[in-house]
Design a protein around this motif. Structure first.
Motif, PDB file in Angstrom:
ATOM      1  N   PRO A 286      33.080  35.941  41.767  1.00 36.26           N
ATOM      2  CA  PRO A 286      34.446  35.504  42.138  1.00 36.26           C
ATOM      3  C   PRO A 286      34.960  36.360  42.932  1.00 36.26           C
ATOM      4  N   VAL A 287      35.172  36.367  44.258  1.00 32.60           N
ATOM      5  CA  VAL A 287      35.595  37.325  45.252  1.00 32.60           C
ATOM      6  C   VAL A 287      37.044  37.530  45.066  1.00 32.60           C
ATOM      7  N   ASN A 288      37.887  36.616  44.456  1.00 34.75           N
ATOM      8  CA  ASN A 288      39.344  36.891  44.131  1.00 34.75           C
ATOM      9  C   ASN A 288      39.394  38.100  43.235  1.00 34.75           C
ATOM     10  N   ILE A 289      38.450  38.053  42.265  1.00 39.27           N
ATOM     11  CA  ILE A 289      38.264  39.376  41.287  1.00 39.27           C
ATOM     12  C   ILE A 289      37.639  40.787  41.889  1.00 39.27           C
ATOM     13  N   ALA A 290      36.698  40.244  42.865  1.00 34.22           N
ATOM     14  CA  ALA A 290      36.322  41.458  43.596  1.00 34.22           C
ATOM     15  C   ALA A 290      37.249  42.138  44.533  1.00 34.22           C
ATOM     16  N   VAL A 292      40.722  42.184  43.641  1.00 29.80           N
ATOM     17  CA  VAL A 292      41.592  42.714  42.873  1.00 29.80           C
ATOM     18  C   VAL A 292      41.091  44.078  42.179  1.00 29.80           C
ATOM     19  N   LYS A 293      39.657  43.957  42.023  1.00 27.39           N
ATOM     20  CA  LYS A 293      39.210  45.255  41.295  1.00 27.39           C
ATOM     21  C   LYS A 293      38.519  46.275  42.459  1.00 27.39           C
ATOM     22  N   ASN A 294      38.929  45.696  43.730  1.00 27.15           N
ATOM     23  CA  ASN A 294      37.974  46.565  44.888  1.00 27.15           C
ATOM     24  C   ASN A 294      36.489  46.862  44.676  1.00 27.15           C
ATOM     25  N   TRP A 295      35.856  45.790  44.122  1.00 25.71           N
ATOM     26  CA  TRP A 295      34.278  45.807  44.270  1.00 25.71           C
ATOM     27  C   TRP A 295      33.741  45.886  45.628  1.00 25.71           C
TER      28      TRP A 295
END
Length: 371
Positions: A286-290, A292-295
Motif C-alpha cells: 500500500p503506497v499510501n502507507i509507504a 505516511v510512514k516514509n518507507w
C-alpha cells in the motif's frame, strides 16, 4: 599474428564421448519448458534432457578461459527459468545453471589474471549444468586459499544478492532490526549472516522445528516458527521485551500473505527489500502507507547489475570471498546431487526441504573440497 594463431587453433571444436554412468561428462539441457522435478528424459514432455556426447566448448577470444566446472548451485530462479515463469526468458534449448566453481582448464593467449589450475568461481546467465564453460577472464573470481570449492560455487547468487541488498541498497547499520522471511533458504541464511556482520538485531521467520533449531544455532536473536505461531504476535512480543520500536529492514524473498503481515511490524522510515516471491503470490504494497510512514521500497534484481552497474557486483563478490576465507560467513550445503539427479534437487527446492543450498557436483564433494 598471435590472434591469428589463436583463431586457427580454436576453429575446430574438440569432442568428448561420455556415458554419464562411468564417470563421463554429461550436460543437462532444457529442450522445452516444463517441470524440472520430473526425471530427465522420462517422457516426451519432460523439461530436462541428459546429453552424454557433446563438444567441449572452444575459447572464443584471446582473453577467454575454459573452466572445468566442479560444482554448480541450484537457485529458486533456476527452477522458475525451466518452468518458463522467470522474468528473463532464454531461447530454447538452453543449459540451465547460474553460479558455479571450478578449475581453470585452458586460457587464451592474452589472459593475464589466471593460469591453468587456478580455482575460480563466477555466475552466468545459463550454462553451468555442464562439465565445461567458457568465459572472459574479467568475469571470473579467484577462490582464496582456505575456501571450500563447493561452498564457493554456492556463493555468488544467494550471498551476492543478499550482500548487495543489505549493504549496498539498505545500508544496514549496527543496532537496526532486520526481519528475514524465508530465513532457512539460501538467501535467507545469507541475510542472517550478513545481518549479524553488520551488527543488526536479526529476527528470522521459518517453518518447522528442524529449520527453527538450525536458525537458533546460528545465533539469531529471535526465530518465528510459522508452523506454530503468527509472525505479528511473535515479533511484537520480542520487540517489546527488548524495548525496540519495530523492524527497520524487511528482507523478503517470500511475498504473499507473509509480506502483508510483516509490514505491520515496520518502523517509520523502514526499508523493504523485494527479493522474490517463493510463495507464488506477488504482494501489493500500500503506497499510501509507504507515504505516511516514509518507507523505502527496493526492488532487487541482482542479475541486472551485471549490465547496468557491474562494479557493484565485482566489489561485492570480492568482499564475500574474503569473508568466506576468513570464516566470517559459512555456507550450509543441505545436499549435493549428481547431474543426472537434478530433478531430485529441484524437488527439494520446490518442497522447501533445503536448509541453505543444494548443489550439483561433478565429482565426490569431499574430493572437490580438497582441491
Amino acid at each position: 599474428r598471435e590472434r591469428e594463431v589463436f583463431r586457427e587453433r580454436e576453429r575446430e571444436p574438440e569432442t568428448m564421448e561420455t556415458t554419464g554412468d562411468d564417470g563421463g561428462l554429461p550436460e543437462t539441457t532444457t529442450q522445452k519448458l516444463g517441470d524440472p522435478t520430473t526425471p530427465p528424459d522420462s517422457s516426451p514432455t519432460t523439461a530436462l534432457t541428459i546429453s552424454t556426447s557433446h563438444p567441449i566448448p572452444t575459447l572464443t577470444s584471446p582473453t577467454s578461459i575454459r573452466v572445468q566446472i566442479k560444482s554448480t548451485s541450484l537457485n529458486y530462479a533456476n527452477y522458475l527459468q525451466i518452468l518458463g515463469k522467470y522474468q528473463e526468458k532464454f531461447p530454447l534449448p538452453f543449459i540451465p545453471g547460474s553460479d558455479y566453481s571450478g578449475v581453470v582448464e585452458s586460457v587464451g593467449p592474452n589472459v593475464t589474471k589466471f593460469k591453468v589450475g587456478d580455482r575460480v568461481c563466477s555466475v552466468a546467465n545459463t550454462g553451468t549444468f555442464a562439465r565445461f564453460i567458457v568465459v572472459d577472464e574479467k568475469d571470473l573470481y579467484r577462490v582464496p586459499d582456505g575456501c571450500d570449492l563447493v561452498a564457493a560455487g554456492a556463493l555468488p547468487v544467494a550471498y551476492g544478492t543478499t550482500h548487495v541488498a543489505l549493504v549496498h541498497r539498505a545500508n544496514l547499520k549496527s543496532g537496526q532490526v532486520l526481519l528475514v522471511l524465508g530465513a532457512a533458504g539460501g538467501v535467507g541464511l545469507a541475510a542472517i549472516q550478513i545481518g549479524k556482520i553488520c551488527g543488526a538485531t536479526v529476527v528470522a521467520a521459518a517453518r518447522g522445528t528442524e529449520k527453527v533449531e538450525f536458525l537458533k544455532s546460528m545465533g539469531v536473536d529471535h526465530v518465528v516458527d510459522l508452523s506454530k505461531e503468527g509472525v505479528i504476535d511473535s515479533v511484537r512480543a520480542f520487540l517489546k521485551a527488548k524495548k525496540l520500536k519495530g523492524v527497520d529492514v524487511l528482507y523478503d524473498p517470500v511475498g504473499g500473505k507473509l509480506t502483508k503481515e510483516s509490514m505491520k511490524l515496520l518502523n517509520w522510515g523502514a526499508q523493504i527489500l523485494v527479493i522474490g516471491f517463493a510463495s507464488g503470490e506477488v504482494p501489493l504494497i500500500p503506497v499510501n502507507i509507504a507515504l505516511v510512514k516514509n518507507w523505502t521500497i527496493h526492488g532487487l534484481y541482482w542479475g541486472s547489475y551485471k549490465y547496468n552497474n557491474p562494479s557493484v557486483l565485482e566489489d561485492s563478490l570480492k568482499e564475500l570471498l574474503s569473508w568466506l576465507a576468513r570464516g566470517l560467513i559459512a555456507i550450509n550445503i543441505s545436499r549435493s546431487y549428481k547431474l543426472q539427479e537434478a530433478n531430485l534437487a529441484f524437488s527439494d527446492i520446490r518442497d522447501r526441504k533445503v536448509i541453505g543450498k543444494v548443489m550439483i557436483t561433478f565429482d565426490d564433494p569431499r574430493t572437490i573440497s580438497k582441491l
